[in-house]
Design a protein around this motif. Structure first.
Motif, mmCIF file in Angstrom:
data_model
loop_
_atom_site.group_PDB
_atom_site.id
_atom_site.type_symbol
_atom_site.label_atom_id
_atom_site.label_comp_id
_atom_site.label_asym_id
_atom_site.label_seq_id
_atom_site.Cartn_x
_atom_site.Cartn_y
_atom_site.Cartn_z
ATOM 1 N N SER A 170 9.707 -41.484 -10.655
ATOM 2 C CA SER A 170 10.179 -42.832 -9.899
ATOM 3 C C SER A 170 9.073 -43.157 -9.045
ATOM 4 O O SER A 170 7.855 -42.846 -9.423
ATOM 5 N N HIS A 171 9.242 -43.950 -8.069
ATOM 6 C CA HIS A 171 8.222 -44.511 -7.313
ATOM 7 C C HIS A 171 8.482 -44.155 -5.896
ATOM 8 O O HIS A 171 9.534 -43.988 -5.286
ATOM 9 N N ILE A 172 7.254 -44.400 -5.025
ATOM 10 C CA ILE A 172 7.438 -44.219 -3.776
ATOM 11 C C ILE A 172 7.073 -45.399 -2.774
ATOM 12 O O ILE A 172 7.161 -45.593 -1.564
ATOM 13 N N TYR A 178 16.128 -44.576 0.015
ATOM 14 C CA TYR A 178 16.546 -43.690 -1.209
ATOM 15 C C TYR A 178 15.725 -44.355 -2.459
ATOM 16 O O TYR A 178 15.444 -43.752 -3.412
ATOM 17 N N ASP A 179 15.895 -45.524 -2.520
ATOM 18 C CA ASP A 179 15.243 -46.278 -3.700
ATOM 19 C C ASP A 179 13.748 -45.745 -4.173
ATOM 20 O O ASP A 179 12.842 -45.961 -3.444
ATOM 21 N N GLY A 180 13.846 -45.131 -5.243
ATOM 22 C CA GLY A 180 12.480 -44.378 -5.764
ATOM 23 C C GLY A 180 12.264 -43.179 -5.267
ATOM 24 O O GLY A 180 12.089 -42.269 -6.110
ATOM 25 N N ALA A 181 12.177 -43.179 -3.730
ATOM 26 C CA ALA A 181 11.901 -41.738 -3.203
ATOM 27 C C ALA A 181 12.873 -40.765 -3.428
ATOM 28 O O ALA A 181 12.281 -39.351 -3.878
ATOM 29 N N ASP A 236 3.124 -48.550 -7.757
ATOM 30 C CA ASP A 236 3.536 -50.030 -7.580
ATOM 31 C C ASP A 236 4.999 -50.344 -8.626
ATOM 32 O O ASP A 236 4.517 -51.219 -9.200
ATOM 33 N N GLU A 237 6.136 -49.659 -8.269
ATOM 34 C CA GLU A 237 7.098 -50.094 -9.097
ATOM 35 C C GLU A 237 7.811 -51.649 -8.858
ATOM 36 O O GLU A 237 8.220 -52.346 -9.495
ATOM 37 N N GLU A 238 7.806 -51.714 -7.322
ATOM 38 C CA GLU A 238 8.446 -52.939 -6.681
ATOM 39 C C GLU A 238 7.956 -54.320 -7.017
ATOM 40 O O GLU A 238 8.616 -55.138 -7.018
ATOM 41 N N GLY A 239 6.552 -54.272 -6.999
ATOM 42 C CA GLY A 239 5.875 -55.379 -7.328
ATOM 43 C C GLY A 239 5.641 -56.378 -5.940
ATOM 44 O O GLY A 239 5.456 -57.442 -6.042
ATOM 45 N N MET A 277 16.106 -40.077 -11.907
ATOM 46 C CA MET A 277 17.547 -40.199 -11.170
ATOM 47 C C MET A 277 17.019 -40.889 -10.194
ATOM 48 O O MET A 277 15.993 -41.297 -9.734
ATOM 49 N N HIS A 278 18.208 -41.981 -9.863
ATOM 50 C CA HIS A 278 17.819 -43.110 -8.941
ATOM 51 C C HIS A 278 19.369 -43.279 -8.418
ATOM 52 O O HIS A 278 20.334 -43.093 -8.962
ATOM 53 N N ILE A 279 19.115 -44.035 -7.186
ATOM 54 C CA ILE A 279 20.408 -44.458 -6.666
ATOM 55 C C ILE A 279 20.974 -45.649 -7.255
ATOM 56 O O ILE A 279 20.271 -46.457 -7.947
ATOM 57 N N GLY A 321 15.740 -53.033 -11.973
ATOM 58 C CA GLY A 321 14.839 -52.395 -12.798
ATOM 59 C C GLY A 321 14.498 -51.272 -12.489
ATOM 60 O O GLY A 321 14.386 -50.635 -11.267
ATOM 61 N N HIS A 322 13.734 -50.391 -13.236
ATOM 62 C CA HIS A 322 12.985 -49.092 -13.218
ATOM 63 C C HIS A 322 12.173 -48.922 -14.004
ATOM 64 O O HIS A 322 11.844 -49.461 -15.211
ATOM 65 N N ASP A 323 11.172 -48.019 -13.824
ATOM 66 C CA ASP A 323 9.836 -47.569 -14.548
ATOM 67 C C ASP A 323 10.300 -47.083 -15.738
ATOM 68 O O ASP A 323 9.571 -47.386 -16.635
HETATM 69 MN MN MN Z 1 13.529 -48.181 -7.712
#
Ligand code: MN
Ligand code: GLV
Ligand code: MN
Length: 403
Positions: free
Chosen positions: A76-78, A87-90, A121-124, A184-186, A351-353
């Protein structure tokens, strides 16, 4: 069973990096000192989990556990959106590390390596272009896209070089050896909360199309220019934004958002001469996104003509919706059942990686219930109980896949 105190403590510690003390929002953007600090913390956890660490040419951090010939990837992403939640990514990254650390501590025998990817950079947020790391791993990132710039005119390629990365040739970063990818993601929506379930299995991921629209009128004196002859770019943009909302109100599942707007010259007594705004359009069906794109542009063009301004659309990013693999859905569902929870399937509006990784490997996603469905907001929250059961389920799924 995973070590829940360790996982929750790490989640708390990571959330302090880039935190705005006034709002509680987290601001961690790519190629910044905050991101670097977060990378250092997360790689220290990877080392404690028995992983060796590599960094690829675009800055994906990959922790590897095992020395087998086959590999499954978790990740996932940080990075965050402006004023994001904790929580998003982390959570996905830390849960993946916790899974590996638990396997390491129990010295479980493996038939496949487990890699944990922290995607760049997932979020852009910084470059108006996201999912950079997962695009590269999927072989979808182009040299042209690396020339996209941030607000200070630094390109993605330059930012990478400033951080001692060598992105070229991009083909070197593509991976063809991943047997399965799990994230795994929220949830970031209200479906699981309404179903009163802590977790759910994702069947498909809606993809974003990001456009940037520039409206050009004439900047003139706010007192001396009569109303009928104005070419007010902001008044035109306002009408355009409401037109977008009207078009979307006639659809069932599609969504579109104008989330960013800039006004020039931005003076109280100056008629706005130029306005730039973004449009984020999403659906699980690519054809519907394309149809919406055409009708939105057509409508905006009509507003521009009527108001005697010009309108220029530009594509910032286009991502393909993805389906998850039924084998991984089934594996997740059977782990969920072991924990006495009813397996429940849902789609991801966010969206997700994983969407990109779907181009090179079967993907699976486990969602964790979000309180009130709120995300991309400091109020984002998932309970400790839900996080712990979800990570145990995730652990069980991974163990089944690598045993
Ligand atoms: Mn995310
Ligand atoms: C990422 O969170 C996105 O869906 O924009
Ligand atoms: Mn996000």
């Amino acid at each position: 069973m995973i070590n829940e105190n360790r996982l929750l403590r790490r989640l708390q510690d990571l959330s302090q990096i880039g935190r705005n003390e006034v709002t509680g929002g987290i601001n961690r953007f790519s190629f910044t000192s905050e991101e670097q600090q977060a990378i250092e913390l997360v790689t220290s956890y990877m080392k404690q989990a028995g992983m060796t660490i590599t960094v690829d040419g675009v800055g994906n951090i990959i922790g590897t556990y095992g020395e087998e010939s086959e590999t499954i990837m978790l990740g996932s992403h940080i990075d965050t959106v402006p004023e994001g939640g904790k929580y998003d990514g982390a959570l996905g990254v830390l849960a993946a590390i916790e899974v590996v650390q638990t396997i390491y501590e129990h010295q479980l025998p493996l038939s496949k390596n487990i890699e944990v990817a922290v995607f760049k950079d997932e979020e852009g947020t910084r470059f108006g272009f996201g999912l950079i790391g997962s695009r590269a791993i999927a072989g979808l990132l182009t040299h042209e896209e690396l020339q996209k710039t941030d607000t200070t005119d630094i390109s993605i390629e330059e930012a990478m070089k400033q951080f001692q990365l060598s992105p070229l040739p991009l083909e070197r970063i593509k991976r063809n050896d991943i047997q399965a990818y799990l994230e795994m993601h929220i949830e970031q929506g209200k479906v699981l909360e309404n179903e009163e379930l802590p977790v759910g299995v994702v069947t498909g991921i809606a993809a974003p199309l990001w456009l940037e629209v520039t409206v050009t009128g004439v900047s003139e004196h706010a007192g001396a220019t009569p109303m009928p002859i104005r070419q007010d770019a902001l008044a035109a943009a306002s009408e355009m934004i409401l037109a977008i909302e009207r078009i979307l109100n006639d659809t069932t599942d599609s969504v579109a958002t104008v989330g960013k707007l800039s006004v020039e010259p931005n003076g109280v007594n100056v008629i706005p001469g130029r306005v730039t705004f973004t449009i984020d359009i999403r659906d699980i069906d690519e054809q519907k996104i394309n149809t919406l794109e055409s009708s939105i542009i057509e409508q905006l063009q009509k507003v521009a003509e009527r108001r005697n301004v010009t309108m220029t659309p530009k594509v910032l990013q286009r991502v393909k919706p993805a389906k998850t693999a039924s084998m991984l859905q089934q594996q997740l569902a059977s782990s969920i059942e072991k924990y006495g929870v009813q397996p429940y399937s849902l789609i991801s509006g966010a969206g997700h990686d994983a969407m990109n990784i779907a181009a090179v490997a079967p993907i699976g996603m486990l969602f964790v219930r979000s309180k009130d469905g709120i995300s991309h907001n400091p109020l984002e929250y998932s309970s400790d109980e839900d996080i712990v059961i979800a990570t145990n389920i995730f652990y069980d799924t991974v163990v089944e896949l690598v045993k």
